[in-house]
Design an enzyme around this catalytic site. Structure first.
Site, PDB file in Angstrom:
ATOM      1  N   ARG A 102       0.844  -1.306  -0.006  1.00 44.10           N
ATOM      2  CA  ARG A 102      -0.003   0.004  -0.017  1.00 44.10           C
ATOM      3  C   ARG A 102       1.010   1.225   0.121  1.00 44.10           C
ATOM      4  NH1 ARG A 102      -5.095  -0.396   0.402  1.00 44.10           N
ATOM      5  NH2 ARG A 102      -5.883  -2.323   0.649  1.00 44.10           N
ATOM      6  N   HIS A 120      13.106  -1.897  -1.859  1.00 44.11           N
ATOM      7  CA  HIS A 120      12.607  -2.145  -3.200  1.00 44.11           C
ATOM      8  C   HIS A 120      13.461  -2.888  -4.071  1.00 44.11           C
ATOM      9  CE1 HIS A 120      10.232  -0.848  -6.715  1.00 44.11           C
ATOM     10  NE2 HIS A 120      11.430  -0.507  -7.357  1.00 44.11           N
ATOM     11  N   ASP A 156       8.482   5.128  -4.182  1.00 45.26           N
ATOM     12  CA  ASP A 156      10.026   4.372  -4.005  1.00 45.26           C
ATOM     13  C   ASP A 156      10.588   5.749  -4.369  1.00 45.26           C
ATOM     14  OD1 ASP A 156       8.633   1.978  -3.795  1.00 45.26           O
ATOM     15  OD2 ASP A 156       8.504   1.712  -5.818  1.00 45.26           O
TER      16      ASP A 156
HETATM   17  C1  GRF Z   1      10.419  -7.772  -1.897  1.00 51.96           C
HETATM   18  O1  GRF Z   1      10.911  -8.192  -3.168  1.00 51.96           O
HETATM   19  C2  GRF Z   1      10.532  -6.402  -1.520  1.00 51.96           C
HETATM   20  O2  GRF Z   1      11.537  -5.725  -2.076  1.00 51.96           O
HETATM   21  C3  GRF Z   1       9.327  -5.714  -2.172  1.00 51.96           C
HETATM   22  O3  GRF Z   1       8.292  -6.901  -1.863  1.00 51.96           O
HETATM   23  C4  GRF Z   1       8.798  -8.043  -1.860  1.00 51.96           C
HETATM   24  C5  GRF Z   1       8.342  -8.643  -0.432  1.00 51.96           C
HETATM   25  O4  GRF Z   1       8.590 -10.112  -0.178  1.00 51.96           O
HETATM   26  N1  GRF Z   1       8.883  -4.518  -1.735  1.00 51.96           N
HETATM   27  P1  GRF Z   1       8.659 -10.717   1.035  1.00 51.96           P
HETATM   28  O5  GRF Z   1       7.329 -10.681   1.368  1.00 51.96           O
HETATM   29  O6  GRF Z   1       9.730  -9.956   1.919  1.00 51.96           O
HETATM   30  O7  GRF Z   1       9.152 -12.029   0.746  1.00 51.96           O
END
Ligand code: GRF
Length: 233
Positions: A102, A120, A156
């Site tokens: 979100r 990210h 981001d």
């Molecule tokens: C990751 O790739 C992170 O960079 C992005 O969402 C994904 C989350 O993965 N914001 P997880 O739920 O931590 O496995």
């Protein structure tokens, strides 16, 4: 703006982790805390998705966790107000977005100014938004990676704390690249939080300075085609 908590809070740093999905980044933070690499405590894990596997991870490690549904609130601001009240109620000092799907509104940003971090899966400012591993492959970049940054009002776009680069290889699938980037995410996110906990981060404009860090020497290149005979064999 200086997010430096040094002298203003007692360790361990109190974290609130927001999740929506599988929670592998949450797991890396839990592991870093349990192995004493990260001087922090997770006061709460909050998910906007009741099915998120991240909730199981919190449960398994005895961490307080709850679900908050957007549909129960009339607006995004009302949702964020409730989120911020819950986090403050747990005495959270740093909000950690770990796959939280979100956009964070002004309400949260005002409650936790430069105290919200995100990870990210690209080298920002390249490829903000969603499906970024595919976008990196489609664009043909030779390196991608991940970025930990403070959250601001943009997508981001906040000040960058730490990045890790990985090569993009000719035969990579989206899954290959995701996996390679994720391994780096799990390494650098706990590091960024520890830097914050130790009061080593200072923001000046868009730049985040890390005290007592070392410069990185040299350059990376990909592919290495050995044209000038610099690769043996
Ligand atoms: C990751 O790739 C992170 O960079 C992005 O969402 C994904 C989350 O993965 N914001 P997880 O739920 O931590 O496995």
């Amino acid at each position: 703006m200086n997010p430096n908590f040094q002298g203003k809070h007692k360790l361990p740093l109190r974290l609130g982790v927001l999740v929506s999905g599988s929670g592998t980044n949450l797991q890396s933070i839990i592991d870093a805390i349990e192995s004493k690499r990260l001087n922090a405590v997770i006061k709460t894990v909050i998910s906007d998705n009741p099915q998120a596997f991240a909730l199981e991870r919190a449960k398994k490690h005895g961490i307080q966790h709850e679900v908050i549904l957007k549909k129960d609130f009339p607006s995004r601001d009302a949702f964020d107000s409730s989120l911020s009240e819950r986090l403050s109620g747990h005495g959270v000092e740093l909000v950690v977005l770990a796959g939280f799907m979100r956009i964070i509104s002004k309400v949260m940003l005002e409650a936790f100014p430069m105290r919200i971090m995100n990870i990210h899966p690209s080298l920002l400012p390249s490829f903000p938004g969603l499906d970024v591993q595919k976008k990196a492959l489609d664009f043909g970049v030779k390196f991608s990676g991940c970025t930990v940054h403070f959250v601001d009002e943009g997508l981001d776009s906040g000040p960058i704390i730490i990045q890790a680069a990985v090569p993009v290889n000719d035969n990579d699938t989206v899954e290959d690249l995701k996996k390679r980037i994720l391994a780096e995410e799990h390494r650098i996110y706990p590091q960024a939080i520890e830097l914050f906990a130790e009061g080593r981060l200072t923001i000046k404009g868009r730049r985040v300075f890390v005290s007592r860090s070392e410069d990185v020497a040299g350059a990376l290149e990909n592919p290495r085609a050995s044209i000038f005979g610099d690769i043996p064999g």
